[in-house]
Design a protein around this motif. Structure first.
Motif, PDB file in Angstrom:
ATOM      1  N   PRO A   1      36.389 -38.687 -18.287  1.00  0.00           N
ATOM      2  CA  PRO A   1      35.699 -38.276 -17.063  1.00  0.00           C
ATOM      3  C   PRO A   1      35.236 -36.828 -17.157  1.00  0.00           C
ATOM      4  CG  PRO A   1      38.065 -38.499 -16.688  1.00  0.00           C
ATOM      5  CD  PRO A   1      37.786 -39.066 -18.041  1.00  0.00           C
ATOM      6  N   ALA A   2      33.979 -36.590 -16.836  1.00  0.00           N
ATOM      7  CA  ALA A   2      33.402 -35.251 -17.003  1.00  0.00           C
ATOM      8  C   ALA A   2      33.943 -34.244 -16.001  1.00  0.00           C
ATOM      9  CB  ALA A   2      31.879 -35.327 -16.897  1.00  0.00           C
TER      10      ALA A   2
ATOM     11  N   CYS B   1      29.773 -38.772  -7.987  1.00  0.00           N
ATOM     12  CA  CYS B   1      31.110 -38.568  -8.565  1.00  0.00           C
ATOM     13  C   CYS B   1      32.195 -39.071  -7.616  1.00  0.00           C
ATOM     14  CB  CYS B   1      31.314 -37.087  -8.866  1.00  0.00           C
ATOM     15  SG  CYS B   1      32.882 -36.713  -9.692  1.00  0.00           S
ATOM     16  N   ARG B   2      33.137 -39.809  -8.150  1.00  0.00           N
ATOM     17  CA  ARG B   2      34.289 -40.284  -7.391  1.00  0.00           C
ATOM     18  C   ARG B   2      35.557 -39.791  -8.097  1.00  0.00           C
ATOM     19  NH1 ARG B   2      30.530 -40.735  -4.826  1.00  0.00           N
ATOM     20  NH2 ARG B   2      29.682 -42.532  -3.678  1.00  0.00           N
ATOM     21  N   PRO B   3      35.928 -38.525  -7.884  1.00  0.00           N
ATOM     22  CA  PRO B   3      37.050 -37.936  -8.623  1.00  0.00           C
ATOM     23  C   PRO B   3      38.368 -38.662  -8.350  1.00  0.00           C
ATOM     24  CG  PRO B   3      35.772 -36.250  -7.483  1.00  0.00           C
ATOM     25  CD  PRO B   3      35.337 -37.568  -6.942  1.00  0.00           C
ATOM     26  N   GLU B   4      39.128 -38.853  -9.396  1.00  0.00           N
ATOM     27  CA  GLU B   4      40.435 -39.491  -9.293  1.00  0.00           C
ATOM     28  C   GLU B   4      41.495 -38.483  -9.707  1.00  0.00           C
ATOM     29  OE1 GLU B   4      42.954 -43.140 -11.421  1.00  0.00           O
ATOM     30  OE2 GLU B   4      40.816 -42.852 -11.836  1.00  0.00           O
ATOM     31  N   ARG B   5      42.584 -38.405  -8.941  1.00  0.00           N
ATOM     32  CA  ARG B   5      43.652 -37.460  -9.259  1.00  0.00           C
ATOM     33  C   ARG B   5      44.475 -38.009 -10.426  1.00  0.00           C
ATOM     34  NH1 ARG B   5      45.064 -33.165  -6.716  1.00  0.00           N
ATOM     35  NH2 ARG B   5      43.943 -33.774  -4.830  1.00  0.00           N
ATOM     36  N   LEU B   6      44.249 -37.455 -11.617  1.00  0.00           N
ATOM     37  CA  LEU B   6      44.919 -37.929 -12.820  1.00  0.00           C
ATOM     38  C   LEU B   6      46.276 -37.258 -13.038  1.00  0.00           C
ATOM     39  CD1 LEU B   6      41.809 -38.007 -15.188  1.00  0.00           C
ATOM     40  CD2 LEU B   6      42.768 -39.876 -13.838  1.00  0.00           C
ATOM     41  N   THR B   7      46.416 -36.049 -12.541  1.00  0.00           N
ATOM     42  CA  THR B   7      47.689 -35.313 -12.594  1.00  0.00           C
ATOM     43  C   THR B   7      47.808 -34.532 -11.286  1.00  0.00           C
ATOM     44  OG1 THR B   7      46.995 -33.146 -13.432  1.00  0.00           O
ATOM     45  CG2 THR B   7      47.196 -34.934 -15.067  1.00  0.00           C
ATOM     46  N   PRO B   8      48.964 -33.956 -11.009  1.00  0.00           N
ATOM     47  CA  PRO B   8      49.086 -33.131  -9.789  1.00  0.00           C
ATOM     48  C   PRO B   8      48.149 -31.918  -9.785  1.00  0.00           C
ATOM     49  CG  PRO B   8      51.254 -33.729 -10.635  1.00  0.00           C
ATOM     50  CD  PRO B   8      50.269 -34.141 -11.679  1.00  0.00           C
ATOM     51  N   HIS B   9      47.562 -31.569 -10.963  1.00  0.00           N
ATOM     52  CA  HIS B   9      46.712 -30.384 -11.073  1.00  0.00           C
ATOM     53  C   HIS B   9      45.219 -30.707 -10.995  1.00  0.00           C
ATOM     54  CE1 HIS B   9      50.381 -28.318 -12.371  1.00  0.00           C
ATOM     55  NE2 HIS B   9      50.571 -29.322 -13.211  1.00  0.00           N
TER      56      HIS B   9
ATOM     57  N   LEU C   1      34.774 -28.345  -6.892  1.00  0.00           N
ATOM     58  CA  LEU C   1      34.183 -28.647  -8.190  1.00  0.00           C
ATOM     59  C   LEU C   1      32.846 -27.927  -8.357  1.00  0.00           C
ATOM     60  CD1 LEU C   1      34.964 -32.462  -8.581  1.00  0.00           C
ATOM     61  CD2 LEU C   1      35.824 -30.609 -10.020  1.00  0.00           C
ATOM     62  N   ARG C   2      32.044 -27.908  -7.298  1.00  0.00           N
ATOM     63  CA  ARG C   2      30.757 -27.208  -7.357  1.00  0.00           C
ATOM     64  C   ARG C   2      30.966 -25.719  -7.650  1.00  0.00           C
ATOM     65  NH1 ARG C   2      25.679 -28.355  -5.439  1.00  0.00           N
ATOM     66  NH2 ARG C   2      26.432 -30.202  -4.321  1.00  0.00           N
ATOM     67  N   ARG C   3      31.959 -25.119  -6.986  1.00  0.00           N
ATOM     68  CA  ARG C   3      32.237 -23.699  -7.219  1.00  0.00           C
ATOM     69  C   ARG C   3      32.719 -23.467  -8.650  1.00  0.00           C
ATOM     70  NH1 ARG C   3      34.548 -24.163  -1.993  1.00  0.00           N
ATOM     71  NH2 ARG C   3      36.654 -24.221  -2.872  1.00  0.00           N
TER      72      ARG C   3
END
Length: 271
Positions: A145-146, A171-179, A187-189
């Motif tokens: 994922p980019a 974009c549909r971001p998925e939380r892959l880790t707690p970070h 994300l834009r910033r």
């Protein structure tokens, strides 16, 4: 007529010959390192097709992701990697960039990779393995994922403002880790910061224990054509170590690749 030509002619007249597939491949074959961007008319001429037939095939390949549209012209897309190494061959990445990245990997004692942007993913086009820090083995053609990859953020920083707007909307971001950063505004910033500073550092967003530092490789027009990175294991001092000891060698390698690769070939991977 020699035997091979006669055999080809007989097969092409048989019921087993799939003409539409042959025509689609002829469209892809119209592109090479000297003809990396073509108009519809040029594609039709080089493929030996009518303009109407070429248009239908181009629209199909565009829909499938094997071709991308740039203004009134067309170019090969990264998905061609899934068919083989024709895409890589058109850029001579293996011959020209790999030795430079091997030198980098030896210098920093970590793995190094090169990727391009394809939709919401980055696609690996070159990888020099080093110390293994990921649970997944990555090779040429692998996708990540980019939005949460350092190379992805570098490639996103090369998009125009309208292009980035469209990308973030999809974009549909998925939380892959707690970070993992998933907020679109943040994300834009981050992408704006990457564009300003010229590099991206990502710490444990893609996978716990994994950090990555990436920089752009630009074409002759100054646009981001591809990205290269160094991956490293996480430790509390990882960010400082990356910026003090790895960033400069990574930037020097990117500059060497830019000097080695003809501008026309780097332009072939620019979105």
């Amino acid at each position: 007529m020699d035997k091979s030509t006669a055999d080809n002619t007989r097969f092409e007249d048989s019921r087993d010959y799939v003409q539409s597939m042959a025509r689609g491949l002829s469209v892809l074959s119209a592109f090479d390192r000297d003809h990396f961007r073509l108009t519809l008319g040029e594609i039709a001429g080089r493929a030996g097709l009518s303009r109407a037939a070429a248009r239908r095939l181009i629209l199909t390949l565009l829909h499938l992701g094997y071709v991308r549209e740039v203004g009134r012209t067309y170019m090969l897309g990264p998905r061609v990697l899934e068919l083989g190494f024709g895409y890589l061959g058109s850029m001579n990445l293996t011959d020209l960039a790999q030795p430079l990245m091997e030198d980098l990997a030896r210098q920093v004692n970590q793995s190094s990779s090169m990727a391009v942007l394809d939709g919401q993913s980055i696609v690996y086009v070159l990888r020099v393995p080093g110390q293994r820090v990921m649970s997944v083995t990555l090779g040429i053609g692998a996708r990540l994922p980019a939005f949460c990859a350092a190379m992805g953020r570098v490639l996103l920083s090369g998009l125009t403002a309208p292009e980035l707007d469209v990308w973030l909307d999809s974009c549909r971001p998925e939380r892959l880790t707690p970070h993992t950063v998933t907020d679109p505004h943040r994300l834009r910033r981050i992408v704006a910061d990457v564009d300003r500073q010229g590099y991206a550092y990502v710490e444990q967003e893609l996978e716990l224990g994994l950090c990555s530092l990436a920089v752009p490789v630009r074409n002759g027009d100054g646009r981001v054509a591809t990205a290269i990175n160094v991956s490293m294991p996480y430790h509390p001092d990882a960010a400082r170590h990356a910026l003090q000891n790895i960033l400069v060698p990574l930037q020097q390698t990117a500059a060497a690749i830019e000097r080695s690769l003809p501008a026309a070939r780097l332009a072939a991977v620019t979105a």
